[in-house]
Motif scaffolding. Sequence first.
Motif, PDB file in Angstrom:
ATOM      1  N   LEU A 188      -4.784 -43.607 -11.391  1.00 57.62           N
ATOM      2  CA  LEU A 188      -5.862 -44.123 -12.229  1.00 57.62           C
ATOM      3  C   LEU A 188      -6.876 -42.991 -12.401  1.00 57.62           C
ATOM      4  N   VAL A 189      -7.008 -42.504 -13.615  1.00 58.41           N
ATOM      5  CA  VAL A 189      -7.911 -41.380 -13.888  1.00 58.41           C
ATOM      6  C   VAL A 189      -8.810 -41.730 -15.066  1.00 58.41           C
ATOM      7  N   PRO A 190     -10.123 -41.810 -14.837  1.00 53.41           N
ATOM      8  CA  PRO A 190     -10.800 -41.700 -13.542  1.00 53.41           C
ATOM      9  C   PRO A 190     -10.579 -42.954 -12.706  1.00 53.41           C
ATOM     10  N   CYS A 191     -10.855 -42.851 -11.422  1.00 46.18           N
ATOM     11  CA  CYS A 191     -10.639 -43.990 -10.522  1.00 46.18           C
ATOM     12  C   CYS A 191     -11.887 -44.865 -10.472  1.00 46.18           C
ATOM     13  N   SER A 192     -11.835 -46.013 -11.130  1.00 45.51           N
ATOM     14  CA  SER A 192     -12.982 -46.926 -11.134  1.00 45.51           C
ATOM     15  C   SER A 192     -13.122 -47.669  -9.813  1.00 45.51           C
ATOM     16  N   LEU A 193     -12.114 -47.605  -8.948  1.00 44.81           N
ATOM     17  CA  LEU A 193     -12.149 -48.331  -7.677  1.00 44.81           C
ATOM     18  C   LEU A 193     -12.988 -47.643  -6.615  1.00 44.81           C
ATOM     19  N   THR A 194     -13.324 -46.375  -6.834  1.00 41.52           N
ATOM     20  CA  THR A 194     -14.040 -45.637  -5.796  1.00 41.52           C
ATOM     21  C   THR A 194     -15.310 -44.971  -6.319  1.00 41.52           C
ATOM     22  N   ASP A 195     -15.751 -45.321  -7.526  1.00 45.50           N
ATOM     23  CA  ASP A 195     -16.898 -44.611  -8.099  1.00 45.50           C
ATOM     24  C   ASP A 195     -18.247 -45.215  -7.736  1.00 45.50           C
ATOM     25  N   GLY A 196     -18.263 -46.360  -7.050  1.00 45.03           N
ATOM     26  CA  GLY A 196     -19.514 -46.948  -6.595  1.00 45.03           C
ATOM     27  C   GLY A 196     -20.350 -47.595  -7.677  1.00 45.03           C
ATOM     28  N   THR A 197     -19.766 -47.878  -8.855  1.00 45.13           N
ATOM     29  CA  THR A 197     -20.549 -48.497  -9.932  1.00 45.13           C
ATOM     30  C   THR A 197     -20.418 -50.020  -9.954  1.00 45.13           C
ATOM     31  N   TYR A 198     -19.299 -50.543  -9.467  1.00 45.98           N
ATOM     32  CA  TYR A 198     -19.057 -51.989  -9.384  1.00 45.98           C
ATOM     33  C   TYR A 198     -19.052 -52.671 -10.756  1.00 45.98           C
ATOM     34  N   GLY A 199     -19.013 -51.892 -11.827  1.00 43.57           N
ATOM     35  CA  GLY A 199     -19.214 -52.479 -13.146  1.00 43.57           C
ATOM     36  C   GLY A 199     -17.975 -52.773 -13.951  1.00 43.57           C
ATOM     37  N   ARG A 200     -16.808 -52.353 -13.494  1.00 39.11           N
ATOM     38  CA  ARG A 200     -15.616 -52.604 -14.298  1.00 39.11           C
ATOM     39  C   ARG A 200     -14.399 -52.738 -13.396  1.00 39.11           C
ATOM     40  N   PRO A 201     -13.447 -53.596 -13.778  1.00 35.74           N
ATOM     41  CA  PRO A 201     -12.231 -53.748 -12.978  1.00 35.74           C
ATOM     42  C   PRO A 201     -11.288 -52.581 -13.221  1.00 35.74           C
ATOM     43  N   TYR A 202     -10.331 -52.438 -12.317  1.00 35.28           N
ATOM     44  CA  TYR A 202      -9.356 -51.369 -12.516  1.00 35.28           C
ATOM     45  C   TYR A 202      -8.461 -51.719 -13.702  1.00 35.28           C
ATOM     46  N   ARG A 203      -7.898 -50.711 -14.314  1.00 34.50           N
ATOM     47  CA  ARG A 203      -7.119 -50.873 -15.529  1.00 34.50           C
ATOM     48  C   ARG A 203      -5.700 -51.338 -15.187  1.00 34.50           C
ATOM     49  N   LEU A 204      -5.374 -52.556 -15.579  1.00 32.73           N
ATOM     50  CA  LEU A 204      -4.071 -53.129 -15.276  1.00 32.73           C
ATOM     51  C   LEU A 204      -2.961 -52.390 -16.018  1.00 32.73           C
ATOM     52  N   ARG A 205      -1.792 -52.289 -15.372  1.00 34.83           N
ATOM     53  CA  ARG A 205      -0.613 -51.732 -16.008  1.00 34.83           C
ATOM     54  C   ARG A 205       0.184 -52.853 -16.681  1.00 34.83           C
ATOM     55  N   SER A 206       0.893 -52.509 -17.756  1.00 35.18           N
ATOM     56  CA  SER A 206       1.623 -53.503 -18.526  1.00 35.18           C
ATOM     57  C   SER A 206       3.064 -53.614 -18.067  1.00 35.18           C
ATOM     58  N   CYS A 207       3.650 -54.781 -18.267  1.00 39.55           N
ATOM     59  CA  CYS A 207       5.070 -54.973 -17.988  1.00 39.55           C
ATOM     60  C   CYS A 207       5.913 -54.677 -19.224  1.00 39.55           C
ATOM     61  N   LEU A 208       5.271 -54.273 -20.307  1.00 36.46           N
ATOM     62  CA  LEU A 208       6.001 -53.869 -21.509  1.00 36.46           C
ATOM     63  C   LEU A 208       6.167 -52.370 -21.493  1.00 36.46           C
ATOM     64  N   GLU A 209       7.166 -51.876 -22.195  1.00 35.91           N
ATOM     65  CA  GLU A 209       7.418 -50.443 -22.197  1.00 35.91           C
ATOM     66  C   GLU A 209       7.494 -49.909 -23.616  1.00 35.91           C
ATOM     67  N   ARG A 210       7.088 -48.644 -23.781  1.00 36.35           N
ATOM     68  CA  ARG A 210       7.170 -47.987 -25.074  1.00 36.35           C
ATOM     69  C   ARG A 210       8.540 -47.335 -25.261  1.00 36.35           C
ATOM     70  N   SER A 211       8.936 -47.231 -26.512  1.00 34.11           N
ATOM     71  CA  SER A 211      10.177 -46.525 -26.806  1.00 34.11           C
ATOM     72  C   SER A 211       9.956 -45.020 -26.699  1.00 34.11           C
ATOM     73  N   ASP A 212      11.027 -44.272 -26.719  1.00 29.49           N
ATOM     74  CA  ASP A 212      10.914 -42.818 -26.627  1.00 29.49           C
ATOM     75  C   ASP A 212      10.114 -42.244 -27.784  1.00 29.49           C
ATOM     76  N   SER A 213      10.086 -42.955 -28.906  1.00 24.18           N
ATOM     77  CA  SER A 213       9.354 -42.466 -30.071  1.00 24.18           C
ATOM     78  C   SER A 213       7.860 -42.728 -29.977  1.00 24.18           C
ATOM     79  N   GLY A 214       7.428 -43.454 -28.915  1.00 27.57           N
ATOM     80  CA  GLY A 214       6.011 -43.756 -28.761  1.00 27.57           C
ATOM     81  C   GLY A 214       5.578 -45.006 -29.486  1.00 27.57           C
ATOM     82  N   ALA A 215       6.546 -45.813 -29.919  1.00 26.77           N
ATOM     83  CA  ALA A 215       6.207 -47.040 -30.641  1.00 26.77           C
ATOM     84  C   ALA A 215       5.511 -48.015 -29.717  1.00 26.77           C
ATOM     85  N   SER A 216       4.968 -49.071 -30.299  1.00 27.95           N
ATOM     86  CA  SER A 216       4.246 -50.080 -29.526  1.00 27.95           C
ATOM     87  C   SER A 216       5.127 -50.661 -28.444  1.00 27.95           C
ATOM     88  N   PRO A 217       4.521 -51.144 -27.338  1.00 32.98           N
ATOM     89  CA  PRO A 217       5.316 -51.719 -26.251  1.00 32.98           C
ATOM     90  C   PRO A 217       6.147 -52.887 -26.733  1.00 32.98           C
TER      91      PRO A 217
END
Length: 410
Positions: free
Chosen positions: A284-313
């Motif tokens: 996670l870059v930047p890491c919101s879990l250790t920055d001491g701001t308490y203002g935003r949740p960590y960024r969830l990862r998706s269970c969908l995947e992109r194609s090799d061409s970079g198309a939408s998940p």
Amino acid sequence: MHPCRPARLRRSFTVATLVALLVAGCTTTSSSVPDDAEVTISGRLTRADGAPATGVSVMLLKEPDAGEVIGGLLATVTSLGLLCLAEAVDLCKDARKTTTDSTGTYTFRLTGRDTRGTFNTASTMAISARLPGEGETASGPAVQARFKVRRTAITVPPLTFWEPADLVVRPDSSRVSFDWSDRPGPKNRKPPRYTVTATSGTEGNDVVWVADGVKPGGSLDARAIGDLRGHLHVTATLKVTDDGTEFTTQYGSQRVGLVGALEPPQSRGAGCAVAGRRGEPEPLVPCSLTDGTYGRPYRLRSCLERSDSGASPSPRATESAEPCRANTFVQIDLGVRRPIAAVFAHRLSVSSPAVIETSDDGITWSRRAEAGEPRFLAVTLPPGIDARYLRLSQANGRGVTQLYELAVWP
């Protein structure tokens, strides 16, 4: 559509929460107020000294039910009206507002249809108001009354802002002590249930720690707030039945300045990672879990995947593919092996007990503790643990759906 199935969902949340919402929506008694009936909701606000609270903005909000989940805010959020006073969130855009007159009186007029939920049930309504703050505090005491509309005329019992003059907070290197003697509401009723909340920033909108069921003269572990520069306030909750309607009233005190007496936790600024779709750590870059701001949740990862061409998940192609393991853990890299004595998780959302593990290499993990499911979790580890990596997951193997800050203390 099934009568007890949510009609609209914008964000993912735990199965346990959804089940609770569905049960609530399917078991509540239907409303008897006709759709086209005129409904009047009125009441009166007074200040702590008994004077009318004139010219104060009052908000009326219909809380969402299981079929009306909007923007990830759920019907189980009992202080939603107070949240809407402090933040601009999607759910609040439909709230009604008015201003008290010279006697502190407010009135709302709506229809029976406005008081119903998806399942033709009597929705929970919330009347909320807040006084402006003084000095460095942007907001003063607040009050909220929650109730269901089962008839066409509702008179909310008089609401008095609670501003205890003797509310004191004393932080030191081990505890954050707090005390007050004044209490809101009728004096002949049983004591209210108290909650202490620490917030960050001048506006005080970012919740750092919540301790429920506390009493005057209590305290928090100093590590719950660390080096925070923020505020603390107390919320007292009372229930009263008036003319056949049950009112749950929350009295929020003024905000008192709070400065933590500790240095930052050893995890401050450390790198962190979250489980990807295949269960591999993804930084996670930047890491919101250790920055001491308490203002935003960590960024969830998706269970969908992109194609090799970079198309939408897109969903995985076959049912035989390995199950998605995204967000099943979050972990912190302290850089080198360090003593680890305690872990504090801020605004955590899990559906089973939280599991804490440590590792020296990020590959082999040792299970150190299993704790409960509170949103604000403090876990003390057995003595003598040194490790470079720390991981938080949950016992049932499902995803950690929310976490704002993860602090590791020696």
